[in-house]
Design a protein around this motif. Structure first.
Motif, mmCIF file in Angstrom:
data_model
loop_
_atom_site.group_PDB
_atom_site.id
_atom_site.type_symbol
_atom_site.label_atom_id
_atom_site.label_comp_id
_atom_site.label_asym_id
_atom_site.label_seq_id
_atom_site.Cartn_x
_atom_site.Cartn_y
_atom_site.Cartn_z
ATOM 1 N N GLU A 14 0.854 -1.195 0.000
ATOM 2 C CA GLU A 14 0.000 0.000 0.000
ATOM 3 C C GLU A 14 0.881 1.233 0.000
ATOM 4 O O GLU A 14 2.002 1.208 0.500
ATOM 5 C CB GLU A 14 -0.892 0.001 1.252
ATOM 6 C CG GLU A 14 -1.841 1.182 1.327
ATOM 7 C CD GLU A 14 -2.711 1.181 2.572
ATOM 8 O OE1 GLU A 14 -3.579 2.061 2.649
ATOM 9 O OE2 GLU A 14 -2.536 0.338 3.463
ATOM 10 N N THR A 81 -0.886 3.171 10.532
ATOM 11 C CA THR A 81 -2.122 2.866 9.806
ATOM 12 C C THR A 81 -1.834 1.914 8.651
ATOM 13 O O THR A 81 -2.560 0.944 8.448
ATOM 14 C CB THR A 81 -2.770 4.169 9.281
ATOM 15 O OG1 THR A 81 -3.085 4.999 10.399
ATOM 16 C CG2 THR A 81 -4.016 3.887 8.479
ATOM 17 N N GLU A 84 -1.135 -1.556 10.100
ATOM 18 C CA GLU A 84 -2.384 -2.216 10.512
ATOM 19 C C GLU A 84 -3.178 -2.702 9.307
ATOM 20 O O GLU A 84 -3.741 -3.795 9.323
ATOM 21 C CB GLU A 84 -3.243 -1.259 11.353
ATOM 22 C CG GLU A 84 -2.722 -1.024 12.743
ATOM 23 C CD GLU A 84 -2.704 -2.278 13.604
ATOM 24 O OE1 GLU A 84 -3.656 -3.073 13.539
ATOM 25 O OE2 GLU A 84 -1.710 -2.462 14.322
ATOM 26 N N ASN A 85 -3.213 -1.900 8.251
ATOM 27 C CA ASN A 85 -3.920 -2.314 7.033
ATOM 28 C C ASN A 85 -3.316 -3.591 6.461
ATOM 29 O O ASN A 85 -4.033 -4.488 6.008
ATOM 30 C CB ASN A 85 -3.889 -1.208 5.978
ATOM 31 C CG ASN A 85 -4.738 -0.019 6.357
ATOM 32 O OD1 ASN A 85 -5.537 -0.075 7.288
ATOM 33 N ND2 ASN A 85 -4.561 1.082 5.646
ATOM 34 N N LEU A 87 -1.616 -5.911 8.157
ATOM 35 C CA LEU A 87 -1.987 -7.010 9.052
ATOM 36 C C LEU A 87 -3.401 -7.486 8.760
ATOM 37 O O LEU A 87 -3.663 -8.690 8.680
ATOM 38 C CB LEU A 87 -1.870 -6.578 10.520
ATOM 39 C CG LEU A 87 -0.474 -6.371 11.079
ATOM 40 C CD1 LEU A 87 -0.550 -5.836 12.512
ATOM 41 C CD2 LEU A 87 0.333 -7.660 11.041
ATOM 42 N N ASN A 88 -4.309 -6.524 8.581
ATOM 43 C CA ASN A 88 -5.707 -6.861 8.291
ATOM 44 C C ASN A 88 -5.860 -7.559 6.945
ATOM 45 O O ASN A 88 -6.810 -8.306 6.733
ATOM 46 C CB ASN A 88 -6.584 -5.610 8.339
ATOM 47 C CG ASN A 88 -6.707 -5.053 9.743
ATOM 48 O OD1 ASN A 88 -6.532 -5.769 10.722
ATOM 49 N ND2 ASN A 88 -6.987 -3.770 9.847
ATOM 50 N N ALA A 89 -4.910 -7.331 6.033
ATOM 51 C CA ALA A 89 -4.952 -7.970 4.718
ATOM 52 C C ALA A 89 -4.334 -9.370 4.761
ATOM 53 O O ALA A 89 -4.306 -10.065 3.747
ATOM 54 C CB ALA A 89 -4.223 -7.107 3.694
ATOM 55 N N GLY A 90 -3.813 -9.773 5.934
ATOM 56 C CA GLY A 90 -3.305 -11.126 6.075
ATOM 57 C C GLY A 90 -1.793 -11.261 6.108
ATOM 58 O O GLY A 90 -1.276 -12.371 6.217
ATOM 59 N N TYR A 91 -1.072 -10.157 6.024
ATOM 60 C CA TYR A 91 0.386 -10.239 6.110
ATOM 61 C C TYR A 91 0.795 -10.444 7.562
ATOM 62 O O TYR A 91 0.116 -10.000 8.479
ATOM 63 C CB TYR A 91 1.035 -8.970 5.562
ATOM 64 C CG TYR A 91 0.912 -8.831 4.077
ATOM 65 C CD1 TYR A 91 1.859 -9.388 3.223
ATOM 66 C CD2 TYR A 91 -0.160 -8.147 3.500
ATOM 67 C CE1 TYR A 91 1.744 -9.276 1.850
ATOM 68 C CE2 TYR A 91 -0.285 -8.033 2.127
ATOM 69 C CZ TYR A 91 0.670 -8.596 1.307
ATOM 70 O OH TYR A 91 0.547 -8.485 -0.048
ATOM 71 N N LYS A 92 1.941 -11.105 7.746
ATOM 72 C CA LYS A 92 2.472 -11.315 9.093
ATOM 73 C C LYS A 92 3.338 -10.119 9.471
ATOM 74 O O LYS A 92 3.938 -9.477 8.617
ATOM 75 C CB LYS A 92 3.299 -12.597 9.130
ATOM 76 C CG LYS A 92 2.459 -13.830 8.881
ATOM 77 C CD LYS A 92 3.311 -15.073 8.943
ATOM 78 C CE LYS A 92 2.420 -16.275 8.665
ATOM 79 N NZ LYS A 92 3.054 -17.257 7.812
ATOM 80 N N GLU A 93 3.405 -9.875 10.765
ATOM 81 C CA GLU A 93 4.135 -8.715 11.289
ATOM 82 C C GLU A 93 5.572 -8.648 10.778
ATOM 83 O O GLU A 93 6.066 -7.580 10.432
ATOM 84 C CB GLU A 93 4.114 -8.771 12.819
ATOM 85 C CG GLU A 93 4.299 -7.446 13.476
ATOM 86 C CD GLU A 93 4.033 -7.517 14.964
ATOM 87 O OE1 GLU A 93 4.961 -7.164 15.714
ATOM 88 O OE2 GLU A 93 2.921 -7.897 15.364
#
Length: 151
Positions: A14, A81, A84-85, A87-93
């Protein structure tokens, strides 16, 4: 410009333009006014000239330091932000990196992105278009609008 990339692949997850705080310089009138107010208070307390100058400088420096910290927090939150986006899309930290980049750096990152391969839909559309061209040429040859040996 702030970006979020997959550290493992370099893929851009992103990006968002803007967001950097337009920071004031230490010699901005805001901080000079704070120094002057501190001087006024120090004078009322009958401090020496040296103590007045130190108090004024300290007040201006402290205000500027707080201001710089607040700007940094705002910019950090804007990067958070993107994190967090992702993470919410499925990526690992541990796969995510967020950072500020210049327009030039952003363009380099965009140029390095993998080019998408054609989808099945695109391939089928190209086949249909080729067949339509072939049929149109055949029709024009049959009607005499194109020579029979036209390729």
């Amino acid at each position: 410009m702030r970006i979020c990339i997959n550290k493992l692949t370099g893929k851009l997850i992103e990006s968002q333009s803007g967001g950097k705080v337009e920071r004031l310089l230490r010699n901005n009138q805001v901080f000079i006014d704070i120094e002057n107010k501190a001087k006024g208070i120090a004078i009322k307390k009958n401090l020496s000239q040296e103590e007045i100058e130190v108090a004024a400088k300290f007040a201006g420096d402290a205000a500027f330091s707080i201001y710089e910290t607040e700007c940094t927090v705002i910019e950090h939150n804007r990067l958070a932000t993107l994190f967090e986006n992702a993470l919410n899309a499925g990526y690992k930290e541990d796969e995510i990196e967020t950072k500020w980049v210049t327009n030039e750096e952003y363009q380099i990152i965009m140029d390095a992105q993998p080019k998408p391969e054609k989808t099945l839909e695109q391939i089928n559309e190209e086949k249909i278009q080729a067949k339509m061209r072939e049929l149109a040429i055949q029709s024009l040859k049959t009607s005499g609008e194109l020579p029979k040996d036209y390729k």
